[in-house]
Design a protein around this motif. Structure first.
Motif, mmCIF file in Angstrom:
data_model
loop_
_atom_site.group_PDB
_atom_site.id
_atom_site.type_symbol
_atom_site.label_atom_id
_atom_site.label_comp_id
_atom_site.label_asym_id
_atom_site.label_seq_id
_atom_site.Cartn_x
_atom_site.Cartn_y
_atom_site.Cartn_z
ATOM 1 N N TYR A 61 34.462 33.141 44.509
ATOM 2 C CA TYR A 61 33.527 33.868 43.716
ATOM 3 C C TYR A 61 32.144 33.849 44.329
ATOM 4 O O TYR A 61 31.347 34.450 44.336
ATOM 5 N N GLY A 62 31.943 32.595 44.833
ATOM 6 C CA GLY A 62 30.393 32.380 45.252
ATOM 7 C C GLY A 62 30.022 33.123 46.491
ATOM 8 O O GLY A 62 29.009 33.591 46.832
ATOM 9 N N SER A 63 31.109 33.686 47.188
ATOM 10 C CA SER A 63 30.775 34.434 48.338
ATOM 11 C C SER A 63 30.157 35.998 47.864
ATOM 12 O O SER A 63 29.620 36.718 48.777
ATOM 13 N N HIS A 64 30.378 36.306 46.543
ATOM 14 C CA HIS A 64 29.782 37.445 46.126
ATOM 15 C C HIS A 64 28.731 37.524 45.656
ATOM 16 O O HIS A 64 27.945 38.406 45.088
ATOM 17 N N LYS A 65 27.803 36.077 45.652
ATOM 18 C CA LYS A 65 26.650 36.231 44.865
ATOM 19 C C LYS A 65 25.528 36.988 45.565
ATOM 20 O O LYS A 65 24.792 37.487 44.628
ATOM 21 N N GLU A 66 25.379 37.110 46.791
ATOM 22 C CA GLU A 66 24.420 37.763 47.073
ATOM 23 C C GLU A 66 24.604 39.274 47.017
ATOM 24 O O GLU A 66 23.661 39.961 46.544
ATOM 25 N N ILE A 67 25.656 39.788 46.781
ATOM 26 C CA ILE A 67 25.806 41.064 46.430
ATOM 27 C C ILE A 67 25.540 41.320 45.025
ATOM 28 O O ILE A 67 24.875 42.446 44.710
ATOM 29 N N LEU A 68 25.914 40.352 44.236
ATOM 30 C CA LEU A 68 25.577 40.415 42.808
ATOM 31 C C LEU A 68 24.124 40.117 42.287
ATOM 32 O O LEU A 68 23.714 40.834 41.329
ATOM 33 N N THR A 69 23.517 39.578 43.089
ATOM 34 C CA THR A 69 22.084 39.186 42.886
ATOM 35 C C THR A 69 20.854 39.867 43.711
ATOM 36 O O THR A 69 19.658 39.741 43.196
ATOM 37 N N THR A 70 21.330 40.538 44.961
ATOM 38 C CA THR A 70 20.234 41.061 45.703
ATOM 39 C C THR A 70 20.431 42.608 45.542
ATOM 40 O O THR A 70 21.436 43.190 45.121
ATOM 41 N N ASN A 71 19.635 43.391 46.313
ATOM 42 C CA ASN A 71 19.633 44.966 46.642
ATOM 43 C C ASN A 71 20.936 45.422 47.077
ATOM 44 O O ASN A 71 20.863 45.016 48.358
ATOM 45 N N THR A 72 21.789 46.092 46.575
ATOM 46 C CA THR A 72 22.974 46.603 47.270
ATOM 47 C C THR A 72 23.007 48.286 47.046
ATOM 48 O O THR A 72 22.848 48.681 45.855
ATOM 49 N N ASP A 73 23.209 49.043 47.866
ATOM 50 C CA ASP A 73 23.196 50.308 47.708
ATOM 51 C C ASP A 73 24.476 50.988 47.539
ATOM 52 O O ASP A 73 24.830 51.850 46.609
ATOM 53 N N ILE A 74 25.457 50.553 48.473
ATOM 54 C CA ILE A 74 26.830 51.048 48.409
ATOM 55 C C ILE A 74 27.761 49.901 48.236
ATOM 56 O O ILE A 74 27.652 48.873 48.883
ATOM 57 N N LEU A 75 28.586 49.707 47.116
ATOM 58 C CA LEU A 75 29.714 48.997 46.857
ATOM 59 C C LEU A 75 31.071 49.220 47.051
ATOM 60 O O LEU A 75 31.399 50.224 46.391
ATOM 61 N N VAL A 76 31.842 48.387 47.990
ATOM 62 C CA VAL A 76 33.360 49.041 47.990
ATOM 63 C C VAL A 76 33.917 47.649 47.216
ATOM 64 O O VAL A 76 33.743 46.614 47.501
ATOM 65 N N ALA A 77 34.752 47.840 46.130
ATOM 66 C CA ALA A 77 35.540 46.945 45.452
ATOM 67 C C ALA A 77 36.785 47.348 45.090
ATOM 68 O O ALA A 77 37.205 48.626 45.076
ATOM 69 N N THR A 78 37.803 46.208 44.999
ATOM 70 C CA THR A 78 39.005 46.555 44.439
ATOM 71 C C THR A 78 38.915 46.028 42.689
ATOM 72 O O THR A 78 38.061 45.491 42.178
ATOM 73 N N PRO A 79 39.597 47.051 41.963
ATOM 74 C CA PRO A 79 39.301 47.094 40.667
ATOM 75 C C PRO A 79 39.429 45.893 39.684
ATOM 76 O O PRO A 79 38.558 45.505 38.902
ATOM 77 N N GLY A 80 40.451 44.832 40.035
ATOM 78 C CA GLY A 80 40.510 43.764 39.432
ATOM 79 C C GLY A 80 39.325 42.887 39.437
ATOM 80 O O GLY A 80 38.772 42.329 38.417
ATOM 81 N N ARG A 81 38.827 42.454 40.598
ATOM 82 C CA ARG A 81 37.764 41.575 40.672
ATOM 83 C C ARG A 81 36.415 42.256 40.325
ATOM 84 O O ARG A 81 35.696 41.414 39.634
ATOM 85 N N LEU A 82 35.986 43.255 40.707
ATOM 86 C CA LEU A 82 35.005 43.925 39.751
ATOM 87 C C LEU A 82 34.835 44.191 38.326
ATOM 88 O O LEU A 82 33.970 43.723 37.827
ATOM 89 N N MET A 83 36.045 44.211 37.699
ATOM 90 C CA MET A 83 36.178 43.989 36.457
ATOM 91 C C MET A 83 35.800 42.807 35.780
ATOM 92 O O MET A 83 35.089 42.540 34.582
ATOM 93 N N GLU A 84 36.157 41.596 36.372
ATOM 94 C CA GLU A 84 35.733 40.210 36.005
ATOM 95 C C GLU A 84 34.275 40.054 36.004
ATOM 96 O O GLU A 84 33.742 39.521 35.083
ATOM 97 N N TYR A 85 33.677 40.779 37.039
ATOM 98 C CA TYR A 85 32.115 40.648 37.083
ATOM 99 C C TYR A 85 31.754 41.399 36.088
ATOM 100 O O TYR A 85 30.510 41.277 35.463
#
Length: 411
Positions: free
Chosen positions: A112-136
């Motif tokens: 989970y820690g590997s996604h910290k930067e994406i979740l806390t900094t400026n990101t324009d395009i996100l590619v994600a699988t539904p299950g993990r994204l829903m957790e966040y």
């Protein structure tokens, strides 16, 4: 050429550096419609350039309407599998490499820690699988309110995998979006069409008819086997042939993947494997070893039937037949991509012939039966299946011969 679509020069540069020469049929259909901001449902076979067809208009939207404050992603691309998400992100990085667009990828199977930067900094395009994204989303670490463009890649596969409830929740969270695009390899059945009616606003329907150059040139045939041990012997024989230089072997169960991997190593056929419960780092290592030629064989469950984008896969071998004909089509779509030739071989026991019948009706093509002389099947059921195949082939040959004779008589 791509400059007909009024794309930013930085994107045109990214297209050139990615090695794209001219648009494919699906790109020619999608780009003009998507760049007007309309919702769309698009269908095209695998390997015909779908990914660039939705990344380019999404990136152009971001360039046309720059962000005026930091925040969460404005473009969300949902993918059914980790492999497809990673490959989509990789292509996104290439196509936007000359812009300031920042993209990220979120999948399961990683810390989970590997996604910290994406979740806390400026990101324009996100590619994600539904299950993990829903957790966040549920833990309030991700906010969908800033999503302007929502893209569902391989929507049919996500529905098949049981993601419908999660996807509907993500769609509801992103209800302020301006545009939604659904992409599917097939529109067989009505599930995707029904789903599209619920979430799209006055959509444009686009169905690609790939050019001959884009179409997969896949030679297909089957070998009839007495039993599982006989199938293993056939598999080993095939994999030791020189022309099989990069192969994906499909099995239906994780246990079979492990069983086959052990058998192949015992027969001095090095391989890697891929199945659903592997940690992401090990999955990535397996794919990379096949991609860079360290090994030539990947044994996989259907987790790899979609989204596995490796150049020059020469052969797909079905050790186990898939349960449905459309999955057969997705499996063999791993080879013969972007106009290259490919080969698909199925190892079939007598009890599998009913499935073969369904596959043949689905693809509207009869699969030739072949025999490796030193591994000729011995039991009665297999011999009967081969005999029937020969009879049918003889009838077809007689009809062809009669047509030729009729033409000669006219002359």
């Amino acid at each position: 050429m791509f400059n007909q679509f009024d794309l930013d020069s930085a994107l045109l540069g990214g297209i050139e550096s990615a090695g794209f020469k001219k648009p494919t049929s699906i790109q020619e259909l999608v780009l003009p419609v998507a760049m007007t901001g309309k919702d769309l449902l698009a269908s095209a076979p695998t390997g015909t350039g779908k990914t660039a067809a939705f990344i380019l208009p999404a990136a152009q939207h971001l360039l046309d309407y720059p962000r005026n404050k930091p925040g969460f992603p404005r473009v969300l691309i949902l993918s059914p599998t980790r492999e497809l998400a990673l490959q989509t992100h990789e292509q996104c990085e290439k196509l936007t490499s000359l812009t300031k667009i920042k993209s990220g990828v979120i999948t399961g199977g990683v810390n989970y820690g590997s996604h910290k930067e994406i979740l806390t900094t400026n990101t324009d395009i996100l590619v994600a699988t539904p299950g993990r994204l829903m957790e966040y989303i549920e833990s309030e670490q991700f906010d969908c309110r800033e999503i302007e463009v929502l893209i569902l890649d391989e929507a049919d596969r996500m529905l098949d995998m049981g993601f419908i409830e999660i996807i509907n929740r993500i769609i509801a969270e992103a209800r302020w979006r301006k545009q939604t695009m659904l992409f599917s390899a097939t529109l067989e059945g009505s599930a995707v069409v029904r789903f599209s009616r619920e979430i799209l606003n006055e959509p444009v329907f686009l169905e690609s008819n790939p050019s001959r150059k884009e179409k997969a040139k896949i030679h297909q045939w089957l070998h009839i086997a007495d039993n599982k041990d006989h199938k293993v012997a056939l598999l080993v024989n095939l994999l030791k042939q020189e022309e099989l230089s990069r192969v994906v072997v499909f099995a239906n169960k994780r246990e079979t993947v492990q069983y086959l991997s052990g058998k192949l190593y015992a027969e001095e056929v090095p391989c890697v494997w891929l199945e659903g419960k592997m940690p992401q780092d090990k999955r990535s290592t397996s794919v990379e070893r096949l991609r860079n030629g360290t090994v030539k064989v990947l044994v996989a469950t259907d987790v790899a039937a979609r989204g596995l984008d490796i150049d020059d896969i020469t052969h797909v071998i079905n050790f186990d037949l898939p349960r449905t004909a459309d999955i057969y089509l997705h499996r063999i779509g791993r080879t013969g991509r972007a106009g290259n030739k490919g080969t698909a071989i199925s190892l079939v026991e007598a009890h599998d012939m009913a499935v073969i019948g369904k596959v043949e009706r689905y693809i509207d093509e009869r699969l030739p039966r072949r025999i490796i002389e030193e591994l000729r099947p011995k039991n009665k059921e297999a011999r009967v299946a081969i005999k029937k195949a020969k009879v049918k082939k003889t009838v077809a040959q007689k009809k062809a011969k009669a047509k030729k004779q009729a033409k000669r008589n006219k002359k």
